[in-house]
Design an enzyme around this catalytic site. Structure first.
Site, PDB file in Angstrom:
ATOM      1  N   VAL A  99       0.809  -1.221   0.000  1.00 39.33           N
ATOM      2  CA  VAL A  99       0.000   0.000   0.000  1.00 39.33           C
ATOM      3  C   VAL A  99       0.843   1.272   0.000  1.00 39.33           C
ATOM      4  O   VAL A  99       0.320   2.359  -0.272  1.00 39.33           O
ATOM      5  CB  VAL A  99      -0.957  -0.025   1.209  1.00 39.33           C
ATOM      6  N   TYR A 100       2.140   1.186   0.283  1.00 44.16           N
ATOM      7  CA  TYR A 100       2.963   2.388   0.333  1.00 44.16           C
ATOM      8  C   TYR A 100       3.071   3.032  -1.051  1.00 44.16           C
ATOM      9  O   TYR A 100       3.584   2.428  -1.993  1.00 44.16           O
ATOM     10  CB  TYR A 100       4.373   2.079   0.846  1.00 44.16           C
ATOM     11  N   SER A 101       2.581   4.276  -1.132  1.00 39.50           N
ATOM     12  CA  SER A 101       2.630   5.046  -2.379  1.00 39.50           C
ATOM     13  C   SER A 101       2.093   4.245  -3.558  1.00 39.50           C
ATOM     14  O   SER A 101       2.680   4.228  -4.641  1.00 39.50           O
ATOM     15  CB  SER A 101       4.050   5.540  -2.669  1.00 39.50           C
TER      16      SER A 101
END
Length: 322
Positions: free
Chosen positions: A60-62
């Site tokens: 989900v990061y960036s």
């Protein structure tokens, strides 16, 4: 660099883990402060040169671009079999049904997507990012077991939940003959020590490695109380984690750092590394000095009196970070 076993496994990890939420295309997620690929690569290389072999990111990061940036950098700068690469699953990756969570469908879809973005055949540690109250834990644990047996992950870990939930997951895996979690990535630092009540004793008893996130309390332990940064000004999640009574602890860190002649980050991390249950704090680094301080903290030995000064002002907090 120092290396330790991850929990009761035979896996050797550096005592500092590089947290890679900092690296990602800025306009591909909620964090405007992330570093693009050109700015990220020198820091990942610096971590490797310092002896860090443990890297933690998440799907989900960036919007997945953290995995892409980290994967390309590690392919260019390191040998895959010398790296311990961790990522996570749970967060929503697309709108509509089955776009997040810990169902069998979500897990099987997202491990393949993460491997594609990372450019690797397997991850060393596949972690559930949060507890999913809408999916039976039996379904989640069996799916994770199948990911391991398919060779797509070497180990599995968990993050940020109540101790009863973690215990339930572990005994469910035991009953099913499935793979158990070997690590817990939880919210733990000088300003938030609620994990000491139940989660850390549970991990110690079960031989589970502990990988604290936000070891510097979103940077609050490194600067004067009330000082804002570009990240803190937009960090809605982080703004809910701490309280005004924490100021006294921040001041104690500052005082000890000044007496020792070292940056505050070294004092705060040295305290965390002093805790017997902690395997490796997950340290984010947006500047070279952040990594230098993290590595230097390994050699900083706090006295019993200093530890008492850091711990004594703590007051109970509401549970946060889950």
């Amino acid at each position: 660099m120092q290396y330790v076993k991850l929990g009761s496994t035979g896996l050797d990890v550096s005592r500092i883990c590089l947290g890679c939420m900092t690296y990602g295309v800025p306009d591909r997620g909620p964090h405007e402060w992330t570093l693009d690929e050109e700015a990220s690569r020198p820091l990942i290389r610096q971590a490797l040169e310092a002896g860090i072999n443990f890297f933690d990111t998440a799907n989900v990061y960036s919007d997945g671009t953290s995995e892409e940036i980290v994967g390309r950098a590690l392919r260019d700068f390191a040998r895959r079999d010398e790296i311990v690469l961790a990522t996570k699953v749970h967060g929503r990756m697309r709108p509509g049904p089955n776009g997040g969570g810990l169902s069998r469908k979500a897990i099987m879809t997202e491990i393949d997507n993460s491997l594609r973005r990372l450019g690797t055949d397997y991850v060393d540690l596949y972690q559930i990012h949060r507890w999913d109250p809408y999916t039976p834990i039996e379904e989640t644990m069996e799916a994770l077991h199948d990911v391991v047996k398919a060779g797509k992950a070497r180990y599995i870990g968990a993050s940020s939940m109540y101790a009863w939930q973690f215990s339930k997951a572990q005994y469910t895996a035991e009953l099913g003959g499935w793979t158990r979690f070997v690590s817990m990535q939880n919210h733990y630092n000088l300003l938030y020590r609620e994990e000491e009540r139940e989660m850390l004793p549970l991990c110690a008893d079960q031989g589970v490695g502990v990988l604290p996130w936000s070891p510097l309390a979103r940077g609050r332990l490194t600067r004067d109380w009330g000082t804002e940064t570009g990240r803190s000004a937009t960090d809605e999640f982080g703004s809910r984690l701490y309280q005004d009574s924490d100021r006294v602890i921040v001041e104690a860190v500052s005082r000890i750092a000044q007496e020792r002649g070292v940056p505050r980050a070294q004092v705060a991390l040295a305290w965390l590394l002093h805790q017997d249950t902690v395997t490796a704090p997950i340290v984010g680094a947006s500047k070279p000095g952040h990594l230098q301080d993290a590595v230097a903290a390994l050699e900083l030995q706090l006295t019993d009196k200093e530890i008492e000064q850091l711990e004594e002002p703590y007051v109970p907090h509401a549970v946060s970070g889950h």
